[in-house]
Design an enzyme around this catalytic site. Structure first.
Site, PDB file in Angstrom:
ATOM      1  N   GLU A 196     -31.546   4.125  14.686  1.00 31.41           N
ATOM      2  CA  GLU A 196     -30.260   3.572  15.315  1.00 31.41           C
ATOM      3  C   GLU A 196     -29.555   4.387  16.304  1.00 31.41           C
ATOM      4  O   GLU A 196     -28.223   4.790  16.175  1.00 31.41           O
ATOM      5  CB  GLU A 196     -29.551   3.242  14.197  1.00 31.41           C
ATOM      6  CG  GLU A 196     -30.331   2.137  13.204  1.00 31.41           C
ATOM      7  CD  GLU A 196     -29.336   1.657  12.159  1.00 31.41           C
ATOM      8  OE1 GLU A 196     -27.944   1.798  12.266  1.00 31.41           O
ATOM      9  OE2 GLU A 196     -29.569   1.017  11.151  1.00 31.41           O
TER      10      GLU A 196
HETATM   11  C1  LIG Z   1     -39.048   4.922  10.381  1.00 33.62           C
HETATM   12  C2  LIG Z   1     -38.374   4.289  11.500  1.00 33.62           C
HETATM   13  C3  LIG Z   1     -38.017   3.098  11.693  1.00 33.62           C
HETATM   14  C4  LIG Z   1     -37.328   2.439  12.951  1.00 33.62           C
HETATM   15  N1  LIG Z   1     -36.857   1.190  12.798  1.00 33.62           N
HETATM   16  C5  LIG Z   1     -36.514   0.530  14.116  1.00 33.62           C
HETATM   17  C6  LIG Z   1     -36.216  -0.803  13.981  1.00 33.62           C
HETATM   18  O1  LIG Z   1     -36.162  -1.458  12.637  1.00 33.62           O
HETATM   19  N2  LIG Z   1     -36.122  -1.418  15.073  1.00 33.62           N
HETATM   20  C7  LIG Z   1     -35.978  -0.798  16.326  1.00 33.62           C
HETATM   21  O2  LIG Z   1     -36.092  -1.128  17.316  1.00 33.62           O
HETATM   22  N3  LIG Z   1     -36.578   0.638  16.252  1.00 33.62           N
HETATM   23  C8  LIG Z   1     -37.035   1.213  14.993  1.00 33.62           C
HETATM   24  N4  LIG Z   1     -37.145   2.493  15.009  1.00 33.62           N
HETATM   25  C9  LIG Z   1     -37.347   3.140  16.381  1.00 33.62           C
HETATM   26  C10 LIG Z   1     -36.063   4.172  16.567  1.00 33.62           C
HETATM   27  O3  LIG Z   1     -34.825   3.411  16.909  1.00 33.62           O
HETATM   28  C11 LIG Z   1     -36.665   5.180  17.567  1.00 33.62           C
HETATM   29  O4  LIG Z   1     -37.448   6.162  17.195  1.00 33.62           O
HETATM   30  C12 LIG Z   1     -35.424   5.916  18.304  1.00 33.62           C
HETATM   31  O5  LIG Z   1     -34.691   4.991  19.008  1.00 33.62           O
HETATM   32  C13 LIG Z   1     -35.766   7.178  19.325  1.00 33.62           C
HETATM   33  O6  LIG Z   1     -36.659   6.624  20.126  1.00 33.62           O
HETATM   34  P1  LIG Z   1     -38.086   7.532  20.424  1.00 33.62           P
HETATM   35  O7  LIG Z   1     -38.567   7.776  18.924  1.00 33.62           O
HETATM   36  O8  LIG Z   1     -38.949   6.970  21.335  1.00 33.62           O
HETATM   37  O9  LIG Z   1     -37.463   8.747  21.152  1.00 33.62           O
HETATM   38  P2  LIG Z   1     -37.589   9.185  22.341  1.00 33.62           P
HETATM   39  O10 LIG Z   1     -36.673   8.247  23.004  1.00 33.62           O
HETATM   40  O11 LIG Z   1     -38.773   9.299  23.159  1.00 33.62           O
HETATM   41  O12 LIG Z   1     -36.777  10.490  22.457  1.00 33.62           O
HETATM   42  C14 LIG Z   1     -37.639  11.785  22.085  1.00 33.62           C
HETATM   43  C15 LIG Z   1     -36.429  12.976  22.014  1.00 33.62           C
HETATM   44  O13 LIG Z   1     -35.958  13.035  23.259  1.00 33.62           O
HETATM   45  C16 LIG Z   1     -34.489  13.040  23.022  1.00 33.62           C
HETATM   46  N5  LIG Z   1     -33.963  12.199  24.287  1.00 33.62           N
HETATM   47  C17 LIG Z   1     -34.133  11.179  24.738  1.00 33.62           C
HETATM   48  N6  LIG Z   1     -33.671  10.955  25.904  1.00 33.62           N
HETATM   49  C18 LIG Z   1     -32.887  11.875  26.104  1.00 33.62           C
HETATM   50  C19 LIG Z   1     -31.909  12.307  27.073  1.00 33.62           C
HETATM   51  N7  LIG Z   1     -31.412  11.444  28.152  1.00 33.62           N
HETATM   52  N8  LIG Z   1     -31.084  13.433  26.819  1.00 33.62           N
HETATM   53  C20 LIG Z   1     -31.288  14.146  26.024  1.00 33.62           C
HETATM   54  N9  LIG Z   1     -32.270  14.130  25.073  1.00 33.62           N
HETATM   55  C21 LIG Z   1     -32.896  12.869  25.209  1.00 33.62           C
HETATM   56  C22 LIG Z   1     -34.140  12.307  21.893  1.00 33.62           C
HETATM   57  O14 LIG Z   1     -32.993  12.385  21.273  1.00 33.62           O
HETATM   58  C23 LIG Z   1     -35.275  12.760  20.854  1.00 33.62           C
HETATM   59  O15 LIG Z   1     -34.973  13.828  20.468  1.00 33.62           O
HETATM   60  C24 LIG Z   1     -37.504   3.207  13.901  1.00 33.62           C
HETATM   61  C25 LIG Z   1     -37.982   4.366  13.988  1.00 33.62           C
HETATM   62  C26 LIG Z   1     -38.559   5.088  12.990  1.00 33.62           C
HETATM   63  C27 LIG Z   1     -39.294   6.305  12.833  1.00 33.62           C
END
Ligand SMILES: Cc1cc2nc3c(=O)[nH]c(=O)nc-3n(C[C@H](O)[C@H](O)[C@H](O)COP(=O)(O)OP(=O)(O)OC[C@H]3O[C@@H](n4cnc5c(N)ncnc54)[C@H](O)[C@@H]3O)c2cc1C
Length: 582
Positions: free
Chosen positions: A392
């Site tokens: 979220e």
């Molecule tokens: C158990 C679980 C349930 C989930 N449920 C849902 C769901 O129901 N529906 C849905 O749509 N999604 C869901 N998600 C996805 C979740 O919302 C994403 O994992 C989350 O938004 C982060 O995206 P990412 O994992 O691709 O990380 P990334 O975006 O790849 O980020 C990796 C790291 O880089 C940092 N980062 C990224 N961009 C920047 C920036 N511009 N500046 C500084 N730091 C940055 C982030 O904070 C993080 O620490 C779920 C994930 C999990 C693990």
């Protein structure tokens, strides 16, 4: 004075050195009729979830909630919490819903996220932006849990950068053809109703996203196996794939091309659910570890008598009360129909998820070796808690959002101030980021610091010292925003160390403001003598906040940012750590 609820935001005003106390005072109080309905729902939740007290560990190990239990949840109405009463739901507003999720989260994180993904995000698009026809069609199935809902935004290449999704929806007659894949979708494997975000514009351009209701029964939709996760293991998390799925145009949620706004609206509105969940988990940990500490003897006495144990528990109590105050306030804003609460909701998510993490970690520490053993619930609670800082909206992204939203307002204000100086100094000012040095010196937000609204005027006298801490912090916030903008100008977007500091100041101040408001309400209703513990909590919180704000403020000019960046770059270059002691 009347407040314009369509534009008013406590935090955005605060960054302009205005304490809009009428937004947060008095502290929201639930009407008796709502309390009555909520209490009976809480009783039903307790009854169901207590009966499975000995099952959560096994479900966590198995990585699945048994279908029979999901049926029990359906039967007790767990999927109808926010659906209007006329459709058979409980019609809970944000405050009641948040409190109900708190109750579920007291028992188990996986159960809480299953309910939360349905009500907070899965079907919230329908609730907020759905047409009457859509509601008539889907509410009856959602309320019974015949259709469980899921929210499908994330993709393999689009996490934090949700605007870069690649799933497409191509118009074909009076329907759309959906193609693409979604990742880590909570309830993915058990849902019948998906809120799906797809591009309705050119695939190589950002934006042009539209939200759709997609039924599981549509041809071409498939889901992957349940992911094997660190925490909330029993909840269903899967991929959801669309292969030429035909979706009627009448299933568009909101406007075509405005899906990103819909997604953000859903996430903002749903945050009081997640916030409630964090409070529930914290209450459980405090209950477990205080009992355990009292029963455990070392060095001839109960470990609950040791200062270091008391220190942990005392901090847990402060953080839980502060989170509860903040989450309740944000839910109250939603219920009072304020439109602009995105920053406040983001703060409640960041603070709550981090307070829950610290509490789960320290609770486990109090339990010692037992805390590490699966026979006890601490390690599961800790694993379950971790994800709240990621999903979220990661807390990192939310910190940037919190500070940059405020900075945007400040920059607008500076622009206005600069424009008003234009005539006087005849200095051409082209806008934020290109202010001339002279105008920048003149156009200071600090000119507003002694304005009329720079004080809390409505708090009870015993709370004055804490209001003073808040007011001093507000001045630091204004100075911080001012200095950061002067220092970095339009480069601010690239200056994440500075932005994070500002966000941390804002988070601390908002949580303190909410806690002041809550304790003020108690002092006014029951008197200061009956509010001694709450006053102690406020005293600790205010002092902590004062110290942290001061420290963050000091680091704006005196920091190790460039050194830290240089060390990070060094590690990136070598893809690791460069030293050894031999
Ligand atoms: C158990 C679980 C349930 C989930 N449920 C849902 C769901 O129901 N529906 C849905 O749509 N999604 C869901 N998600 C996805 C979740 O919302 C994403 O994992 C989350 O938004 C982060 O995206 P990412 O994992 O691709 O990380 P990334 O975006 O790849 O980020 C990796 C790291 O880089 C940092 N980062 C990224 N961009 C920047 C920036 N511009 N500046 C500084 N730091 C940055 C982030 O904070 C993080 O620490 C779920 C994930 C999990 C693990």
């Amino acid at each position: 004075m009347t407040i314009d609820k369509t534009t008013a935001s406590f935090m955005q005003s605060l960054c302009l050195v205005e304490i809009e106390e009428d937004i947060i005072l008095p502290f929201p109080v639930m009407p008796d009729a709502d309390k009555e309905l909520l209490r009976s729902a809480l009783q039903a939740i307790d009854q169901l979830l207590t009966s499975h007290q000995n099952d959560y560990r096994a479900w966590d190990k198995a990585g699945e909630l048994p279908p029979a239990f999901i049926q029990e949840m359906r039967d007790m109405g767990m999927f109808g919490l926010v659906i209007p009463e006329e459709y058979g739901g409980l019609g809970f507003n944000a405050s009641s819903y948040s409190r109900a999720l708190q109750e579920v989260a007291k028992f188990d994180g996986a159960v809480a996220v299953t309910v939360g993904a349905h009500s907070s995000i899965g079907m919230r698009g329908l609730l907020l932006y759905g047409t009457d026809e859509q509601k008539k069609k889907y509410y009856p199935k959602l309320v019974t849990g015949e259709m469980i809902a899921a929210f499908c935004l994330t993709e393999p290449g689009a996490g934090s950068d949700a605007g870069s999704i690649k799933t497409t929806a191509t118009k074909d007659g009076d329907s759309y053809l959906l193609n693409g894949s979604k990742l880590w979708i909570t309830n993915g494997g058990i849902a019948g109703f998906y809120t799906v975000f797809a591009k309705t514009g050119p695939a190589d351009q950002k934006g042009n996203i539209t939200a759709f209701i997609v039924e599981r029964s549509y041809e071409g939709i498939s889901t992957g196996p349940h992911e094997d996760k660190m925490g909330q293991r029993a909840s269903s998390t899967t991929t959801v794939n669309f292969d030429n799925v035909r979706v009627p145009a009448s299933n568009v949620i909101g406007e075509v091309g405005k899906g990103f706004k819909v997604a953000m609206g859903i996430l903002n509105s749903g945050r009081s659910g997640l916030g409630g969940g964090t409070v529930g988990a914290m209450k459980t940990v405090i209950g477990l570890c205080t009992k355990q500490a009292k029963e455990r003897s070392q060095f001839g006495k109960s470990i609950s008598e040791f200062g270091l144990i008391k220190q942990k528990v005392g901090h847990m109590v402060v953080e839980c009360f502060a989170t509860e105050s903040c989450v309740t306030m944000v839910a109250g804003l939603v219920d009072q129909e304020y439109s602009d609460y995105a920053v406040e909701a983001a703060i409640s998510k960041v603070y709550g998820s981090e307070a829950m993490w610290r509490t789960a970690d320290e609770g486990l520490q109090i339990a010692g070796g037992n805390g590490f053993m699966r026979d006890f619930p601490y390690e599961r609670i800790l694993r379950d808690a971790r994800i709240a800082r990621i999903y979220e909206g990661t807390n990192d992204i939310l910190r940037l959002f919190i500070a940059l939203t405020a900075m945007n307002d400040v920059s607008m204000q500076l622009k206005e101030l600069s424009s008003s100086l234009k005539g006087v100094f005849n200095d051409p000012i082209k806008g934020f980021g290109v202010l001339s040095g002279y105008a920048r010196k003149q156009a200071s937000l600090l000119t507003g610091i002694n304005r009329e609204k720079s004080r809390f005027t409505k708090v009870a006298p015993p709370l004055r010292p804490y209001a003073q801490v808040f007011e001093d912090g507000t001045r630091d916030l204004a100075s911080a925003a001012d200095r950061i903008l002067r220092k970095h100008g339009r480069q601010i977007v690239e200056k994440q160390f500075a932005t994070k500091r500002l966000a941390d100041i804002m988070i601390d101040l908002y949580v303190l403001a909410c806690t002041i408001s809550r304790v003020n309400g108690l002092v006014e209703s029951q008197g200061v003598d009956k509010s001694t513990k709450e006053m102690e909590i406020l005293q600790v919180l205010a002092r902590q906040v004062g110290r942290r704000v001061h420290s963050n403020f000091g680091k704006i000019d005196d920091n190790d940012d460039e050194l830290i960046k240089s060390l990070a770059d060094h590690a990136f270059e070598r893809e690791g750590y460069s030293w050894d002691s031999i």
